[in-house]
Design a protein around this motif. Structure first.
Motif, PDB file in Angstrom:
ATOM      1  N   THR A  89      39.905  72.364  35.333  1.00  0.00           N
ATOM      2  CA  THR A  89      40.713  71.241  34.892  1.00  0.00           C
ATOM      3  C   THR A  89      39.852  70.198  34.177  1.00  0.00           C
ATOM      4  OG1 THR A  89      40.415  70.040  36.976  1.00  0.00           O
ATOM      5  CG2 THR A  89      42.244  71.602  36.847  1.00  0.00           C
ATOM      6  N   LEU A  90      40.515  69.374  33.378  1.00  0.00           N
ATOM      7  CA  LEU A  90      39.807  68.320  32.664  1.00  0.00           C
ATOM      8  C   LEU A  90      39.173  67.322  33.628  1.00  0.00           C
ATOM      9  CD1 LEU A  90      42.304  67.584  29.737  1.00  0.00           C
ATOM     10  CD2 LEU A  90      40.131  68.820  29.636  1.00  0.00           C
ATOM     11  N   LEU A  91      39.826  67.058  34.742  1.00  0.00           N
ATOM     12  CA  LEU A  91      39.275  66.137  35.731  1.00  0.00           C
ATOM     13  C   LEU A  91      37.993  66.685  36.339  1.00  0.00           C
ATOM     14  CD1 LEU A  91      39.525  63.554  37.372  1.00  0.00           C
ATOM     15  CD2 LEU A  91      40.953  64.811  39.016  1.00  0.00           C
ATOM     16  N   ASP A  92      37.993  67.990  36.652  1.00  0.00           N
ATOM     17  CA  ASP A  92      36.787  68.607  37.207  1.00  0.00           C
ATOM     18  C   ASP A  92      35.639  68.561  36.208  1.00  0.00           C
ATOM     19  OD1 ASP A  92      38.146  69.153  39.518  1.00  0.00           O
ATOM     20  OD2 ASP A  92      38.645  71.220  38.952  1.00  0.00           O
ATOM     21  N   MET A  93      35.946  68.858  34.944  1.00  0.00           N
ATOM     22  CA  MET A  93      34.902  68.841  33.927  1.00  0.00           C
ATOM     23  C   MET A  93      34.333  67.436  33.743  1.00  0.00           C
ATOM     24  SD  MET A  93      36.189  71.453  30.931  1.00  0.00           S
ATOM     25  CE  MET A  93      37.842  70.745  30.806  1.00  0.00           C
ATOM     26  N   ALA A  94      35.214  66.450  33.660  1.00  0.00           N
ATOM     27  CA  ALA A  94      34.763  65.079  33.442  1.00  0.00           C
ATOM     28  C   ALA A  94      33.936  64.580  34.618  1.00  0.00           C
ATOM     29  CB  ALA A  94      35.963  64.160  33.214  1.00  0.00           C
ATOM     30  N   LEU A  95      34.423  64.857  35.836  1.00  0.00           N
ATOM     31  CA  LEU A  95      33.701  64.410  37.027  1.00  0.00           C
ATOM     32  C   LEU A  95      32.336  65.081  37.133  1.00  0.00           C
ATOM     33  CD1 LEU A  95      33.713  62.782  39.654  1.00  0.00           C
ATOM     34  CD2 LEU A  95      34.830  64.729  40.774  1.00  0.00           C
ATOM     35  N   ALA A  96      32.281  66.375  36.875  1.00  0.00           N
ATOM     36  CA  ALA A  96      31.012  67.103  36.983  1.00  0.00           C
ATOM     37  C   ALA A  96      30.004  66.624  35.945  1.00  0.00           C
ATOM     38  CB  ALA A  96      31.261  68.601  36.834  1.00  0.00           C
ATOM     39  N   LEU A  97      30.449  66.418  34.709  1.00  0.00           N
ATOM     40  CA  LEU A  97      29.530  65.995  33.660  1.00  0.00           C
ATOM     41  C   LEU A  97      29.055  64.561  33.857  1.00  0.00           C
ATOM     42  CD1 LEU A  97      31.135  67.638  30.494  1.00  0.00           C
ATOM     43  CD2 LEU A  97      29.081  68.339  31.740  1.00  0.00           C
ATOM     44  N   VAL A  98      29.944  63.693  34.338  1.00  0.00           N
ATOM     45  CA  VAL A  98      29.532  62.305  34.600  1.00  0.00           C
ATOM     46  C   VAL A  98      28.508  62.256  35.726  1.00  0.00           C
ATOM     47  CG1 VAL A  98      30.327  60.070  35.470  1.00  0.00           C
ATOM     48  CG2 VAL A  98      31.623  61.239  33.697  1.00  0.00           C
ATOM     49  N   LEU A  99      28.749  63.011  36.801  1.00  0.00           N
ATOM     50  CA  LEU A  99      27.790  63.054  37.895  1.00  0.00           C
ATOM     51  C   LEU A  99      26.479  63.711  37.462  1.00  0.00           C
ATOM     52  CD1 LEU A  99      30.077  63.998  40.929  1.00  0.00           C
ATOM     53  CD2 LEU A  99      28.987  61.794  40.462  1.00  0.00           C
ATOM     54  N   ALA A 100      26.571  64.726  36.614  1.00  0.00           N
ATOM     55  CA  ALA A 100      25.357  65.371  36.105  1.00  0.00           C
ATOM     56  C   ALA A 100      24.545  64.393  35.258  1.00  0.00           C
ATOM     57  CB  ALA A 100      25.721  66.607  35.293  1.00  0.00           C
ATOM     58  N   PHE A 101      25.228  63.605  34.450  1.00  0.00           N
ATOM     59  CA  PHE A 101      24.525  62.600  33.649  1.00  0.00           C
ATOM     60  C   PHE A 101      23.849  61.558  34.542  1.00  0.00           C
ATOM     61  CE2 PHE A 101      24.592  58.424  31.553  1.00  0.00           C
ATOM     62  CZ  PHE A 101      23.769  58.683  30.464  1.00  0.00           C
ATOM     63  N   ALA A 102      24.550  61.129  35.593  1.00  0.00           N
ATOM     64  CA  ALA A 102      23.980  60.133  36.509  1.00  0.00           C
ATOM     65  C   ALA A 102      22.754  60.696  37.232  1.00  0.00           C
ATOM     66  CB  ALA A 102      25.038  59.685  37.511  1.00  0.00           C
ATOM     67  N   LEU A 103      22.861  61.927  37.730  1.00  0.00           N
ATOM     68  CA  LEU A 103      21.716  62.533  38.403  1.00  0.00           C
ATOM     69  C   LEU A 103      20.572  62.780  37.426  1.00  0.00           C
ATOM     70  CD1 LEU A 103      23.251  65.137  40.898  1.00  0.00           C
ATOM     71  CD2 LEU A 103      22.172  62.945  41.412  1.00  0.00           C
ATOM     72  N   ILE A 122      28.683  68.229  46.047  1.00  0.00           N
ATOM     73  CA  ILE A 122      28.289  66.922  45.522  1.00  0.00           C
ATOM     74  C   ILE A 122      27.414  66.145  46.502  1.00  0.00           C
ATOM     75  CG2 ILE A 122      29.156  64.707  44.684  1.00  0.00           C
ATOM     76  CD1 ILE A 122      31.556  66.154  43.558  1.00  0.00           C
ATOM     77  N   PRO A 123      27.757  66.066  47.818  1.00  0.00           N
ATOM     78  CA  PRO A 123      26.866  65.336  48.741  1.00  0.00           C
ATOM     79  C   PRO A 123      25.454  65.923  48.785  1.00  0.00           C
ATOM     80  CG  PRO A 123      29.009  65.714  49.748  1.00  0.00           C
ATOM     81  CD  PRO A 123      28.981  66.516  48.492  1.00  0.00           C
ATOM     82  N   LEU A 124      25.349  67.253  48.765  1.00  0.00           N
ATOM     83  CA  LEU A 124      24.027  67.882  48.770  1.00  0.00           C
ATOM     84  C   LEU A 124      23.248  67.528  47.514  1.00  0.00           C
ATOM     85  CD1 LEU A 124      21.964  69.809  50.022  1.00  0.00           C
ATOM     86  CD2 LEU A 124      23.181  71.704  48.910  1.00  0.00           C
ATOM     87  N   ALA A 125      23.907  67.530  46.369  1.00  0.00           N
ATOM     88  CA  ALA A 125      23.233  67.197  45.114  1.00  0.00           C
ATOM     89  C   ALA A 125      22.753  65.754  45.094  1.00  0.00           C
ATOM     90  CB  ALA A 125      24.167  67.457  43.937  1.00  0.00           C
ATOM     91  N   VAL A 126      23.600  64.836  45.586  1.00  0.00           N
ATOM     92  CA  VAL A 126      23.260  63.412  45.549  1.00  0.00           C
ATOM     93  C   VAL A 126      22.170  63.082  46.569  1.00  0.00           C
ATOM     94  CG1 VAL A 126      24.137  61.085  45.902  1.00  0.00           C
ATOM     95  CG2 VAL A 126      25.522  62.760  44.663  1.00  0.00           C
ATOM     96  N   PHE A 127      22.407  63.416  47.834  1.00  0.00           N
ATOM     97  CA  PHE A 127      21.442  63.061  48.880  1.00  0.00           C
ATOM     98  C   PHE A 127      20.145  63.856  48.736  1.00  0.00           C
ATOM     99  CE2 PHE A 127      25.486  61.820  50.950  1.00  0.00           C
ATOM    100  CZ  PHE A 127      25.177  60.489  51.185  1.00  0.00           C
ATOM    101  N   GLY A 128      20.252  65.104  48.286  1.00  0.00           N
ATOM    102  CA  GLY A 128      19.039  65.879  48.049  1.00  0.00           C
ATOM    103  C   GLY A 128      18.197  65.277  46.939  1.00  0.00           C
TER     104      GLY A 128
END
Length: 223
Positions: A19-33, A119-125
């Motif tokens: 979905t567009l929401l999944d893509m947008a959320l994943a790419l925004v979080l990827a950019f932040a990380l 997502i929690p593993l990616a962020v906290f890790g």
């Protein structure tokens, strides 16, 4: 013949697999990380020449990996084809700093974990790894090893220079010794007590010492 019959595949069905929401959320979080990894890289860089393009590469690599894994997880057949396509890619850019390899793997791992929905593993890790690198990669430079290249005219001057060095440094280890007529050359690994390197000038002026050079492992010369 309809528009869907032209493709003769599940192309149109794959358009809605993510979905567009999944893509947008994943790419925004990827950019932040990716930006977080870039900032840690900038803070912990200890090489000779800083490359801003490598920092941008870390951000892009995180987002690209997320994009690829999103596509792979949505289609099993596509995942097999992706593995075959990526297996022919060869990267020939030389990595000069060993720590840069860790940042590359960190970016790839963050993108994979994030696209897998953990997502929690990616962020906290990533936060844990960043704190670890800030603590251990930013240690004081005087604890890094140095090499003293010492040239003396004989055994007596060698012994006197070695004793002088033992008083000025935290630890001293003989790495190599070359003896020829009228000359002795030593390569000594030393660990500094502090960042003061004035002792190398006093060592050069000692009787029987032809030359004394202090060499850091990253290519900087003092003496």
């Amino acid at each position: 013949m309809t528009f869907q019959d032209i493709f003769k595949s599940s192309f149109l069905e794959n358009m809605t697999s993510v979905t567009l929401l999944d893509m947008a959320l994943a790419l925004v979080l990827a950019f932040a990380l990716g930006m977080f990894i870039f900032l840690i890289y900038k803070k912990t860089f200890a090489g000779v020449m800083y490359s801003s393009s490598f920092g941008v590469t870390l951000v892009a690599l995180t987002m690209i990996t997320t994009l690829v894994i999103l596509a792979v997880t949505s289609n099993v057949v596509l995942s097999l084809g992706m593995v075959g396509a990526l297996s022919i890619v060869r990267f020939r850019t030389a990595i000069k700093e060993p720590l840069d390899i860790a940042f590359l793997f960190w970016s790839i791992a963050a993108g994979i974990v994030l696209a897998a929905g953990l997502i929690p593993l990616a962020v906290f890790g990533s936060v844990f790894i960043g704190v670890f690198l800030l603590i251990f990669a930013n240690k004081k430079s005087h604890v890094n090893p140095y090499i003293v290249v010492l040239r003396c005219d004989g055994h007596e001057s060698e012994a006197a220079a070695t004793e002088f060095l033992k008083e000025k440094v935290q630890r001293l280890t003989v790495k190599s010794k070359t003896v020829q007529k009228g000359a002795v050359e030593l390569n000594l690994e030393v660990r500094m007590k502090d960042e003061n390197t004035d002792f190398i000038n006093d060592l050069s002026e000692m009787q029987g010492v032809a030359s004394a050079v202090l060499v850091s492992y990253n290519g900087d010369y003092m003496g």
